[in-house]
Design a protein around this motif. Structure first.
Motif: not given
Length: 79
Positions: A51-79
């Motif tokens: 998911a993090i890799k795909l997010y980065r591919d879909q949203n250049p130039p998002t970095g690894l750390a930013e994508a990780k934070v975005k995905v983890e925040t989504f997961c935390r808010d969805s639970s």
């Protein structure tokens, strides 16, 4: 004694520019939303890295750390 000049000034880092992206969870809201494909991958811990890799591919130039934070925040808010 000469102090070497860093790549970024303190002001650039605090303001998030140029080329410096904020990586704190509070800043995740400033990034583009997750696509449905990324959201599906993010909800399963076994495919979260994909998911993090795909997010980065879909949203250049998002970095690894930013994508990780975005995905983890989504997961935390969805639970």
């Amino acid at each position: 004694m000469d102090i070497p000049k860093g790549k970024y000034t303190v002001d650039e880092i605090q303001q998030g520019g140029p080329g410096f992206y904020k990586t704190c969870p509070d800043c995740a809201g400033s990034l583009p939303p997750l696509s449905p494909e990324v959201a599906d991958l993010a909800l399963d811990p076994a495919t979260r890295i994909a998911a993090i890799k795909l997010y980065r591919d879909q949203n250049p130039p998002t970095g690894l750390a930013e994508a990780k934070v975005k995905v983890e925040t989504f997961c935390r808010d969805s639970s």
